[in-house]
Design a protein around this motif. Structure first.
Motif, PDB file in Angstrom:
ATOM      1  N   ALA A   1      79.342  -8.010 100.885  1.00  0.00           N
ATOM      2  CA  ALA A   1      78.357  -6.986 100.527  1.00  0.00           C
ATOM      3  C   ALA A   1      77.347  -7.544  99.536  1.00  0.00           C
ATOM      4  CB  ALA A   1      79.067  -5.758  99.948  1.00  0.00           C
TER       5      ALA A   1
ATOM      6  N   ARG B   1      73.343  -7.918 100.167  1.00  0.00           N
ATOM      7  CA  ARG B   1      72.383  -7.308  99.235  1.00  0.00           C
ATOM      8  C   ARG B   1      71.396  -8.349  98.727  1.00  0.00           C
ATOM      9  NH1 ARG B   1      77.241  -4.814  97.060  1.00  0.00           N
ATOM     10  NH2 ARG B   1      77.416  -2.691  97.915  1.00  0.00           N
TER      11      ARG B   1
ATOM     12  N   GLU C   1      71.483   1.095 101.721  1.00  0.00           N
ATOM     13  CA  GLU C   1      72.795   0.620 101.276  1.00  0.00           C
ATOM     14  C   GLU C   1      73.881   0.866 102.324  1.00  0.00           C
ATOM     15  OE1 GLU C   1      75.886  -0.841  98.757  1.00  0.00           O
ATOM     16  OE2 GLU C   1      73.726  -1.200  98.909  1.00  0.00           O
ATOM     17  N   ARG C   2      73.802   1.976 103.049  1.00  0.00           N
ATOM     18  CA  ARG C   2      74.821   2.267 104.065  1.00  0.00           C
ATOM     19  C   ARG C   2      74.880   1.186 105.136  1.00  0.00           C
ATOM     20  NH1 ARG C   2      73.985   8.188 103.436  1.00  0.00           N
ATOM     21  NH2 ARG C   2      72.112   8.013 104.704  1.00  0.00           N
TER      22      ARG C   2
ATOM     23  N   VAL D   1      74.279  -2.020 104.695  1.00  0.00           N
ATOM     24  CA  VAL D   1      74.992  -3.141 104.076  1.00  0.00           C
ATOM     25  C   VAL D   1      76.493  -2.877 104.103  1.00  0.00           C
ATOM     26  CG1 VAL D   1      75.397  -4.376 101.897  1.00  0.00           C
ATOM     27  CG2 VAL D   1      73.054  -3.829 102.618  1.00  0.00           C
ATOM     28  N   ILE D   2      76.893  -1.666 103.744  1.00  0.00           N
ATOM     29  CA  ILE D   2      78.314  -1.309 103.719  1.00  0.00           C
ATOM     30  C   ILE D   2      78.923  -1.421 105.115  1.00  0.00           C
ATOM     31  CG2 ILE D   2      79.921   0.627 103.380  1.00  0.00           C
ATOM     32  CD1 ILE D   2      78.033   1.575 101.106  1.00  0.00           C
TER      33      ILE D   2
END
Length: 402
Positions: free
Chosen positions: A291, A295, A305-306, A308-309
């Motif tokens: 992660a 980033r 961000e979701r 990346v998760i």
């Protein structure tokens, strides 16, 4: 009565707590598969369990058990290495993400506990492009494939949310996604990522509620990308399928995979489940590192961000297990694929934003002389002034045409 064995009934097949994985016809302990007897009983570590699916106390035509009877282990000699190699030959890069998603699904209970995220696999493509075939191939890993639930048909929100709670650490296929399926269904699809189940009141004098929890992962497929709702789009891992002519070699490979699936490939599932303790021990560290890498790679870009998760979860599953299973690709290769897929999905999402669509249409109306600078639109000192009463009806009309 002296012959009776006090036992615990397993109502939800799949992962049972942190103990074992239950199929309709037996239990896999992580080292051995223990079949049920003719009553549906099986003993694990001196504890007795009852799986009421194939027991002789149940009628063969019991419709309530139809789905459960498909969730069964079919013994074969297929190994993970053989299956994964053929699966990737048939489905390419999409297949690599499909394998990573399968690993996440098998261990989604504790992965969700740590990340509070349950990514969904979205298979997009025209009819005949292969998206449904890949979904069906993945479902073979849990026995005989369950029927897909049609989002665009008469199925209700309650129906598909219950389906997602029928098995634990399995996969459910939600087919025929369209952007006009309705706000309720779209909101419920978004809730799958957060594993928020369906809640309803109990019809009695108390104030109690009954919750149907989400315990399976979702595969969504359709001929439309969910671009009307960016919040749903960002919760999915998008795999695009393109309709194309397939050569003789590709047809042979596909037929080999189909033949393998028909003979049973749940041995592959058992082989992966044997490494549950390994994944539990190593997942968090690898997830945090991947992660952070993603980033950093997108530090100057507008990536949600979701996304990346989602991809970090899938890549971490592969990275932890690649020393214990033989993959047809490396975790670093999957990370490169993930970066490309994130960029492509981000670009699609940027054009799907409602505000951006509005201003693109304003630019179109302006360039075609349908609205006039200085009359309907005025820009001064960094401020955009729009006469909405004249612009909005044209925006609405031409959006429908375009």
């Amino acid at each position: 009565y002296n012959l009776e064995r006090p036992s615990l009934e397993i109502a939800r097949l799949g992962q049972y707590k942190d103990k074992f994985f239950a199929f309709a016809n037996g239990i896999y302990t992580g080292s051995a598969f223990l079949p049920v007897d003719d009553k549906g009983m099986v003993t694990v570590d001196d504890d007795n369990y009852y799986i009421p699916v194939f027991g002789d106390t149940k009628a063969d035509d019991d419709e309530d058990l139809r789905n459960y009877r498909r969730f069964l282990h079919r013994e074969s000699a297929v190994t993970f290495r053989e299956w994964a190699d053929l699966f990737c030959q048939v489905y390419g890069e999409n297949g690599k993400l499909g394998i990573a998603f399968f690993l996440f699904s098998l261990f989604s209970d504790f992965i969700f506990e740590r990340t509070k995220a349950a990514p969904m696999l979205f298979l997009f493509g025209q009819r005949g492009s292969g998206k449904g075939t890949m979904a069906n191939s993945l479902l073979h890993l849990f026995g005989v494939p369950q029927d897909p639930l049609m989002l665009g048909g008469a199925s209700t929100v309650v129906g598909f949310m219950r389906k997602l709670g029928q098995f634990s650490n399995a996969m459910v296929w939600l087919d025929e996604y369209k952007n006009d399926i309705g706000d309720k269904k779209i909101e419920s699809l978004k809730n799958i990522w957060d594993r928020v189940g369906y809640e309803r009141g109990v019809k009695d004098q108390s104030n109690r509620t009954q919750t149907t929890s989400v315990t399976s992962s979702a595969i969504i497929s359709g001929q439309e990308i969910p671009n009307v709702e960016p919040a749903l789009f960002s919760r999915t891992v998008l795999c695009e399928f393109r309709a194309m002519q397939r050569g003789q070699e590709e047809i042979v490979r596909f037929n080999s995979l189909r033949s393998m699936e028909d003979g049973g490939i749940t041995n592959v599932t058992l082989e992966i489940l044997a490494h549950r303790a390994t994944l539990k021990a190593g997942f968090q560290k690898q997830y945090n590192e991947i992660a952070a890498t993603l980033r950093a790679a997108f530090a100057d870009e507008d990536v949600i961000e979701r996304q990346v998760i989602n991809f970090a979860i899938l890549a971490a599953c592969v990275q932890v297990l690649e020393d214990h299973l033989t993959f047809p690709f490396s975790s670093s290769e999957l990370l490169q694929i993930s970066e490309r897929f994130i960029k492509r999905q981000r670009d699609m999402m940027s054009t799907a934003n409602e505000v951006q669509q509005f201003f693109e249409m304003v630019a179109f109306l302006l360039s075609n002389g349908l609205i006039k600078d200085g009359r309907d639109l005025h820009i001064a000192e960094g401020v955009v002034k729009i006469r909405m009463v004249s612009v909005f009806p044209l925006y609405r009309e031409y959006s429908r045409r375009q």
